[in-house]
Design a protein around this motif. Structure first.
Motif, PDB file in Angstrom:
ATOM      1  N   VAL A   1      93.120  15.215  61.524  1.00 18.49           N
ATOM      2  CA  VAL A   1      94.408  14.581  61.168  1.00 18.49           C
ATOM      3  C   VAL A   1      95.504  15.625  60.974  1.00 18.49           C
ATOM      4  N   HIS A   2      95.178  16.744  60.323  1.00 17.11           N
ATOM      5  CA  HIS A   2      96.199  17.791  60.100  1.00 17.11           C
ATOM      6  C   HIS A   2      96.644  18.399  61.432  1.00 17.11           C
ATOM      7  N   ASP A   3      95.675  18.614  62.328  1.00 17.88           N
ATOM      8  CA  ASP A   3      96.034  19.225  63.612  1.00 17.88           C
ATOM      9  C   ASP A   3      96.884  18.274  64.440  1.00 17.88           C
TER      10      ASP A   3
ATOM     11  N   CYS B   1     100.658   9.531  49.572  1.00 14.65           N
ATOM     12  CA  CYS B   1      99.216   9.334  49.774  1.00 14.65           C
ATOM     13  C   CYS B   1      98.611  10.507  50.532  1.00 14.65           C
ATOM     14  N   GLU B   2      97.389  10.850  50.147  1.00 16.95           N
ATOM     15  CA  GLU B   2      96.676  11.891  50.891  1.00 16.95           C
ATOM     16  C   GLU B   2      96.221  11.370  52.259  1.00 16.95           C
ATOM     17  N   LYS B   3      95.958  12.316  53.114  1.00 20.51           N
ATOM     18  CA  LYS B   3      95.411  12.034  54.431  1.00 20.51           C
ATOM     19  C   LYS B   3      93.903  11.985  54.356  1.00 20.51           C
TER      20      LYS B   3
ATOM     21  N   ALA C   1      91.330  11.885  40.073  1.00 27.55           N
ATOM     22  CA  ALA C   1      91.215  13.131  39.308  1.00 27.55           C
ATOM     23  C   ALA C   1      90.585  14.166  40.237  1.00 27.55           C
ATOM     24  N   SER C   2      91.370  14.604  41.201  1.00 23.92           N
ATOM     25  CA  SER C   2      90.830  15.373  42.339  1.00 23.92           C
ATOM     26  C   SER C   2      91.073  16.875  42.224  1.00 23.92           C
ATOM     27  N   SER C   3      90.414  17.610  43.124  1.00 26.91           N
ATOM     28  CA  SER C   3      90.635  19.063  43.209  1.00 26.91           C
ATOM     29  C   SER C   3      92.019  19.377  43.752  1.00 26.91           C
ATOM     30  N   ILE C   4      92.446  18.636  44.779  1.00 28.14           N
ATOM     31  CA  ILE C   4      93.753  18.951  45.375  1.00 28.14           C
ATOM     32  C   ILE C   4      94.878  18.737  44.367  1.00 28.14           C
ATOM     33  N   ALA C   5      94.749  17.719  43.528  1.00 28.40           N
ATOM     34  CA  ALA C   5      95.774  17.526  42.487  1.00 28.40           C
ATOM     35  C   ALA C   5      95.731  18.695  41.509  1.00 28.40           C
TER      36      ALA C   5
ATOM     37  N   LYS D   1      89.254   4.784  49.333  1.00 31.25           N
ATOM     38  CA  LYS D   1      90.000   4.133  48.238  1.00 31.25           C
ATOM     39  C   LYS D   1      91.502   4.110  48.484  1.00 31.25           C
ATOM     40  N   HIS D   2      91.981   4.913  49.428  1.00 34.68           N
ATOM     41  CA  HIS D   2      93.434   5.030  49.603  1.00 34.68           C
ATOM     42  C   HIS D   2      94.078   3.678  49.897  1.00 34.68           C
ATOM     43  N   PHE D   3      93.467   2.896  50.787  1.00 29.81           N
ATOM     44  CA  PHE D   3      94.087   1.632  51.215  1.00 29.81           C
ATOM     45  C   PHE D   3      94.247   0.647  50.052  1.00 29.81           C
TER      46      PHE D   3
ATOM     47  N   TRP E   1      81.166  14.731  49.071  1.00 27.80           N
ATOM     48  CA  TRP E   1      81.316  13.560  49.962  1.00 27.80           C
ATOM     49  C   TRP E   1      81.750  13.943  51.372  1.00 27.80           C
ATOM     50  N   ARG E   2      82.467  15.052  51.525  1.00 27.17           N
ATOM     51  CA  ARG E   2      82.925  15.445  52.867  1.00 27.17           C
ATOM     52  C   ARG E   2      81.786  15.694  53.848  1.00 27.17           C
ATOM     53  N   ILE E   3      80.621  16.135  53.329  1.00 27.96           N
ATOM     54  CA  ILE E   3      79.530  16.505  54.245  1.00 27.96           C
ATOM     55  C   ILE E   3      78.383  15.503  54.284  1.00 27.96           C
TER      56      ILE E   3
ATOM     57  N   ASP F   1      84.922   9.510  30.924  1.00 25.23           N
ATOM     58  CA  ASP F   1      84.832  10.891  30.423  1.00 25.23           C
ATOM     59  C   ASP F   1      85.685  11.823  31.272  1.00 25.23           C
ATOM     60  N   ARG F   2      85.575  11.611  32.583  1.00 25.16           N
ATOM     61  CA  ARG F   2      86.334  12.479  33.487  1.00 25.16           C
ATOM     62  C   ARG F   2      87.841  12.236  33.336  1.00 25.16           C
ATOM     63  N   ALA F   3      88.225  10.975  33.141  1.00 23.44           N
ATOM     64  CA  ALA F   3      89.649  10.654  32.931  1.00 23.44           C
ATOM     65  C   ALA F   3      90.162  11.406  31.702  1.00 23.44           C
TER      66      ALA F   3
ATOM     67  N   THR G   1     103.074  10.828  53.493  1.00 22.00           N
ATOM     68  CA  THR G   1     101.710  11.309  53.750  1.00 22.00           C
ATOM     69  C   THR G   1     101.705  12.797  53.449  1.00 22.00           C
ATOM     70  N   ASN G   2     100.712  13.251  52.685  1.00 17.37           N
ATOM     71  CA  ASN G   2     100.753  14.641  52.228  1.00 17.37           C
ATOM     72  C   ASN G   2     100.172  15.620  53.269  1.00 17.37           C
ATOM     73  N   HIS G   3     100.762  15.610  54.456  1.00 18.36           N
ATOM     74  CA  HIS G   3     100.392  16.605  55.471  1.00 18.36           C
ATOM     75  C   HIS G   3     101.128  17.895  55.119  1.00 18.36           C
TER      76      HIS G   3
ATOM     77  N   LEU H   1     103.893  25.260  50.067  1.00 18.71           N
ATOM     78  CA  LEU H   1     103.913  24.119  50.988  1.00 18.71           C
ATOM     79  C   LEU H   1     104.020  22.788  50.239  1.00 18.71           C
ATOM     80  N   TYR H   2     103.292  22.698  49.110  1.00 18.91           N
ATOM     81  CA  TYR H   2     103.246  21.424  48.379  1.00 18.91           C
ATOM     82  C   TYR H   2     104.533  21.192  47.586  1.00 18.91           C
ATOM     83  N   ASP H   3     105.198  22.272  47.167  1.00 14.21           N
ATOM     84  CA  ASP H   3     106.503  22.116  46.508  1.00 14.21           C
ATOM     85  C   ASP H   3     107.465  21.406  47.449  1.00 14.21           C
TER      86      ASP H   3
HETATM   87  P1  NDP Z   1      87.628  15.857  45.332  1.00 12.92           P
HETATM   88  O1  NDP Z   1      86.213  15.697  45.736  1.00 12.92           O
HETATM   89  O2  NDP Z   1      88.014  16.996  44.487  1.00 12.92           O
HETATM   90  O3  NDP Z   1      88.149  14.528  44.599  1.00 12.92           O
HETATM   91  C1  NDP Z   1      87.908  13.252  45.126  1.00 12.92           C
HETATM   92  C2  NDP Z   1      87.352  12.372  44.028  1.00 12.92           C
HETATM   93  O4  NDP Z   1      86.083  12.872  43.650  1.00 12.92           O
HETATM   94  C3  NDP Z   1      88.214  12.384  42.785  1.00 12.92           C
HETATM   95  O5  NDP Z   1      89.160  11.315  42.869  1.00 12.92           O
HETATM   96  C4  NDP Z   1      87.195  12.221  41.669  1.00 12.92           C
HETATM   97  O6  NDP Z   1      86.954  10.854  41.385  1.00 12.92           O
HETATM   98  C5  NDP Z   1      85.909  12.778  42.228  1.00 12.92           C
HETATM   99  N1  NDP Z   1      85.654  14.127  41.696  1.00 12.92           N
HETATM  100  C6  NDP Z   1      86.320  15.268  41.954  1.00 12.92           C
HETATM  101  N2  NDP Z   1      85.785  16.310  41.295  1.00 12.92           N
HETATM  102  C7  NDP Z   1      84.739  15.804  40.594  1.00 12.92           C
HETATM  103  C8  NDP Z   1      83.796  16.361  39.693  1.00 12.92           C
HETATM  104  N3  NDP Z   1      83.807  17.675  39.391  1.00 12.92           N
HETATM  105  N4  NDP Z   1      82.884  15.543  39.158  1.00 12.92           N
HETATM  106  C9  NDP Z   1      82.870  14.234  39.452  1.00 12.92           C
HETATM  107  N5  NDP Z   1      83.749  13.641  40.284  1.00 12.92           N
HETATM  108  C10 NDP Z   1      84.660  14.431  40.847  1.00 12.92           C
HETATM  109  O7  NDP Z   1      88.454  15.779  46.672  1.00 12.92           O
HETATM  110  P2  NDP Z   1      89.689  16.606  47.206  1.00 12.92           P
HETATM  111  O8  NDP Z   1      90.669  16.926  46.162  1.00 12.92           O
HETATM  112  O9  NDP Z   1      89.202  17.724  48.009  1.00 12.92           O
HETATM  113  O10 NDP Z   1      90.300  15.491  48.213  1.00 12.92           O
HETATM  114  C11 NDP Z   1      90.894  14.314  47.720  1.00 12.92           C
HETATM  115  C12 NDP Z   1      91.767  13.708  48.811  1.00 12.92           C
HETATM  116  O11 NDP Z   1      92.801  14.640  49.133  1.00 12.92           O
HETATM  117  C13 NDP Z   1      91.069  13.403  50.121  1.00 12.92           C
HETATM  118  O12 NDP Z   1      91.645  12.245  50.686  1.00 12.92           O
HETATM  119  C14 NDP Z   1      91.355  14.602  50.993  1.00 12.92           C
HETATM  120  O13 NDP Z   1      91.343  14.289  52.367  1.00 12.92           O
HETATM  121  C15 NDP Z   1      92.747  14.975  50.516  1.00 12.92           C
HETATM  122  N6  NDP Z   1      93.041  16.419  50.611  1.00 12.92           N
HETATM  123  C16 NDP Z   1      94.224  16.811  51.156  1.00 12.92           C
HETATM  124  C17 NDP Z   1      94.569  18.125  51.234  1.00 12.92           C
HETATM  125  C18 NDP Z   1      95.908  18.516  51.758  1.00 12.92           C
HETATM  126  O14 NDP Z   1      96.209  19.703  51.801  1.00 12.92           O
HETATM  127  N7  NDP Z   1      96.761  17.596  52.143  1.00 12.92           N
HETATM  128  C19 NDP Z   1      93.642  19.192  50.800  1.00 12.92           C
HETATM  129  C20 NDP Z   1      92.446  18.674  50.176  1.00 12.92           C
HETATM  130  C21 NDP Z   1      92.172  17.334  50.100  1.00 12.92           C
HETATM  131  P3  NDP Z   1      87.682  10.156  40.167  1.00 12.92           P
HETATM  132  O15 NDP Z   1      89.130  10.146  40.526  1.00 12.92           O
HETATM  133  O16 NDP Z   1      87.056   8.814  40.148  1.00 12.92           O
HETATM  134  O17 NDP Z   1      87.394  10.997  38.959  1.00 12.92           O
END
Ligand code: NDP
Length: 332
Positions: A178-180, A91-93, A8-12, A74-76, A161-163, A36-38, A118-120, A280-282
């Motif tokens: 990886v992107h470069d 799969c994301e990179k 449940a990510s930001s990129i999605a 978690k990707h693997f 988590w990135r930092i 709850d997040r789901a 791979t979502n480059h 780009l993602y389309d």
């Molecule tokens: P996020 O930090 O948004 O999401 C990663 C995980 O963190 C999610 O799966 C989620 O866990 C948890 N999470 C996210 N937001 C919240 C929140 N508000 N509260 C609690 N938990 C949260 O990561 P990104 O979307 O930035 O990146 C995800 C992957 O995508 C990475 O592998 C990254 O490298 C890749 N990426 C690729 C991009 C591209 O252009 N190709 C651009 C950006 C990222 P859960 O699923 O358990 O809820």
């Protein structure tokens, strides 16, 4: 095509849900580590099922493919489970935390006859296609060098988590190098051979690097210079290729949006190259969907994902040891 979102990510939320739907895909489920997040994420994005059990998500026979965008460690396991369940995987990179794991994922998908992408995103950009066409068309002659400026400011909503979490795959090297690497391979059609690098912490990193500079050798003799960072608010991005007959200067092109400018400079003067401004993602989702249907290949396939990770791993090793490191592509 029916999709399950693993993560449940930001990129999605910001790019891929829209891209999947614009390409006619139907998203039937999303997986999160938190109930709850789901539920919240499913409701917000109008997804029928918000789940916390990967096996339950994968048990859905109607599901054709999964998009994995969890944190990197978690990707693997998630990709391997999806492949065992017979699902195509986008799969994301970076694909995994190690090249060996990434190779296993890609080989498993291949053996099962499943599509693995791979979502480059950058190799889907109109700007990069304009650059590639100019290089292919001989407009800069033989490529002598590439310079990449990919030092950006990590937006506050991504400063998690990135930092501060190496266990989740944090750090600018797994995130941006990886992107470069993929973009250089896309343009030069060859794989980096050796790298040297220095990394550092310049304001954001807590236990992981937030900046790195590296130099790569290419089999053709071309040299590549890169700068990736999370801490540069005003630098802007750029991609330059210099050849025996001309140079290409591309500004603001290491980005998720269909923007930027591409200038060709030769003896004849300067020319602004036009490019398509499609999302780009389309394009990534479209080519993956077609490949899963038996037509063509994903924009970046599994081998591309392994190779970009291999280059990033070599950069990390070179930065750690100070040594000149040969890129190990894991036999793929
Ligand atoms: P996020 O930090 O948004 O999401 C990663 C995980 O963190 C999610 O799966 C989620 O866990 C948890 N999470 C996210 N937001 C919240 C929140 N508000 N509260 C609690 N938990 C949260 O990561 P990104 O979307 O930035 O990146 C995800 C992957 O995508 C990475 O592998 C990254 O490298 C890749 N990426 C690729 C991009 C591209 O252009 N190709 C651009 C950006 C990222 P859960 O699923 O358990 O809820």
């Amino acid at each position: 095509m029916k999709w399950g979102l693993i993560g449940a990510s930001s990129i999605a939320a910001n790019h891929m849900i829209g891209a999947i739907r614009r390409q006619g895909g139907e998203i039937v489920s999303v997986l999160s580590g938190s109930p709850d997040r789901a539920a919240d994420y499913a409701k917000t994005h109008d997804i029928p099922a918000g789940l916390t059990d990967l096996d339950a998500l994968l048990a859905d026979d109607a599901l054709d493919a999964v998009y994995i965008s969890t944190t990197n460690e978690k990707h693997f396991p998630q990709a391997m489970a999806a492949i065992v369940a017979g699902k195509h995987v986008l799969c994301e990179k970076p694909l995994a935390m190690s090249v060996a794991d990434a190779v296993s994922m890609v080989r498993a998908a291949d053996a099962a006859g499943l599509t693995f992408g791979t979502n480059h995103h950058l190799r889907n950009a109109g700007t990069h296609h304009a650059i590639r066409d100019a290089v292919r068309g001989g407009r800069i002659g033989d490529v002598l060098s590439v310079r990449i400026a990919h030092a950006v400011y990590l937006p506050p909503f991504l400063q998690g988590w990135r930092i501060d979490n190496p266990g989740a795959g944090g750090g600018v090297i797994p995130d941006i190098v990886v992107h470069d690497a993929d973009t250089v391979r896309f343009h030069l059609e060859e794989d980096p051979a050796e790298v040297v690098a220095i990394d550092g912490i310049s304001g954001l990193g807590q236990g992981v690097e937030d900046s790195v500079m590296s130099v790569w050798t290419m089999p053709s003799g071309a040299m590549v210079q890169t700068h990736e960072s999370f801490t540069h608010a005003f630098a802007g991005t750029g991609f330059e290729l210099h050849g025996t007959k001309g140079s290409i200067f591309a500004r603001n092109v290491m980005t998720q949006m269909p923007v930027g400018e591409v200038t060709l400079r030769t003896e004849a003067g300067e020319e602004r190259l036009s490019f398509s401004d499609h999302d780009l993602y389309d394009r990534s989702v479209r080519l993956f969907t077609e490949a899963a249907g038996g037509q063509g290949r994903p924009a970046a396939d599994g081998v591309d994902g392994v190779k970009s990770l291999a280059v990033a791993s070599a950069v990390a090793e070179a930065a750690k040891t100070g040594a000149r490191v040969a890129v190990d592509y894991g036999g793929i």
